[in-house]
Design a protein around this motif. Structure first.
Motif, mmCIF file in Angstrom:
data_model
loop_
_atom_site.group_PDB
_atom_site.id
_atom_site.type_symbol
_atom_site.label_atom_id
_atom_site.label_comp_id
_atom_site.label_asym_id
_atom_site.label_seq_id
_atom_site.Cartn_x
_atom_site.Cartn_y
_atom_site.Cartn_z
ATOM 1 N N MET A 103 -5.148 -4.818 -4.214
ATOM 2 C CA MET A 103 -5.548 -5.868 -5.150
ATOM 3 C C MET A 103 -6.727 -5.414 -5.995
ATOM 4 O O MET A 103 -7.651 -4.784 -5.489
ATOM 5 C CB MET A 103 -5.990 -7.114 -4.387
ATOM 6 N N ASN A 121 -4.846 -4.556 3.940
ATOM 7 C CA ASN A 121 -4.982 -4.766 2.501
ATOM 8 C C ASN A 121 -6.171 -3.975 1.973
ATOM 9 O O ASN A 121 -7.147 -3.759 2.695
ATOM 10 C CB ASN A 121 -5.187 -6.253 2.203
ATOM 11 N N LEU A 150 2.361 -11.861 -2.044
ATOM 12 C CA LEU A 150 2.499 -10.510 -2.537
ATOM 13 C C LEU A 150 3.962 -10.131 -2.698
ATOM 14 O O LEU A 150 4.267 -9.048 -3.135
ATOM 15 C CB LEU A 150 1.795 -9.574 -1.575
ATOM 16 N N TYR A 174 -2.088 -7.303 -8.258
ATOM 17 C CA TYR A 174 -1.764 -6.903 -6.898
ATOM 18 C C TYR A 174 -0.410 -6.217 -6.846
ATOM 19 O O TYR A 174 0.441 -6.401 -7.697
ATOM 20 C CB TYR A 174 -1.773 -8.109 -5.948
#
Length: 149
Positions: free
Chosen positions: A100, A56, A133, A47
């Motif tokens: 990701m 995302n 993250l 990620y």
């Protein structure tokens, strides 16, 4: 039910749009170059934060080394996509989103329920790392979500 309402309660949007998938070569290169890795629930995740979007994005990989037949790889990718789609609300969206890559690491085909449990574990691990993250695995890269304590 109106056209854009969804079943399933308080989560406003359970769709996985094309824009929520990583497709461009530059984005994939950036992910591999700048990404951090963690493992949980039979998955490995690379990620990177700040994708410049307000959501995302994901990419799913099932290694050909483990599953020679495309039918099996595609089945697993569909199951992983579905599990992520239904549980993406568990992962908070940072200010500028994140990218990701979810890699399936098991050597046999798992049921949809088992994959869903693994994805929930992975998303909880990502969101648990100070927004997951941001800090990644700086503290202890050896700790796995599978090991209690």
């Amino acid at each position: 039910m109106a056209g854009n309402e969804t079943k399933g309660g308080p989560h406003e949007d359970r769709r996985l749009r094309k824009s929520e998938r990583i497709c461009l070569k530059n984005d994939i290169t950036r992910l591999f170059k700048e990404g951090r890795y963690l493992s949980a629930g039979g998955f490995r995740c690379c990620y990177v934060k700040n994708n410049g979007k307000d959501f995302n994005r994901i990419m799913i990989s099932v290694p050909k080394r483990n599953f020679k037949k495309a039918v099996r790889r595609n089945l697993l990718k569909r199951r992983i996509r579905e599990a992520y789609r239904n549980n993406k609300h568990l992962l908070p969206v940072p200010e500028q989103g994140s990218d990701m890559l979810i890699i399936y690491t098991n050597n046999n085909v798992r049921t949809s329920e088992d994959i869903t449990r693994g994805i929930k574990e992975l998303l909880a691990r990502l969101s648990g790392n100070a927004a997951g993250l941001e800090e990644g695995r700086k503290k202890n890269p050896c700790i796995s979500a599978d090991i209690p304590g």
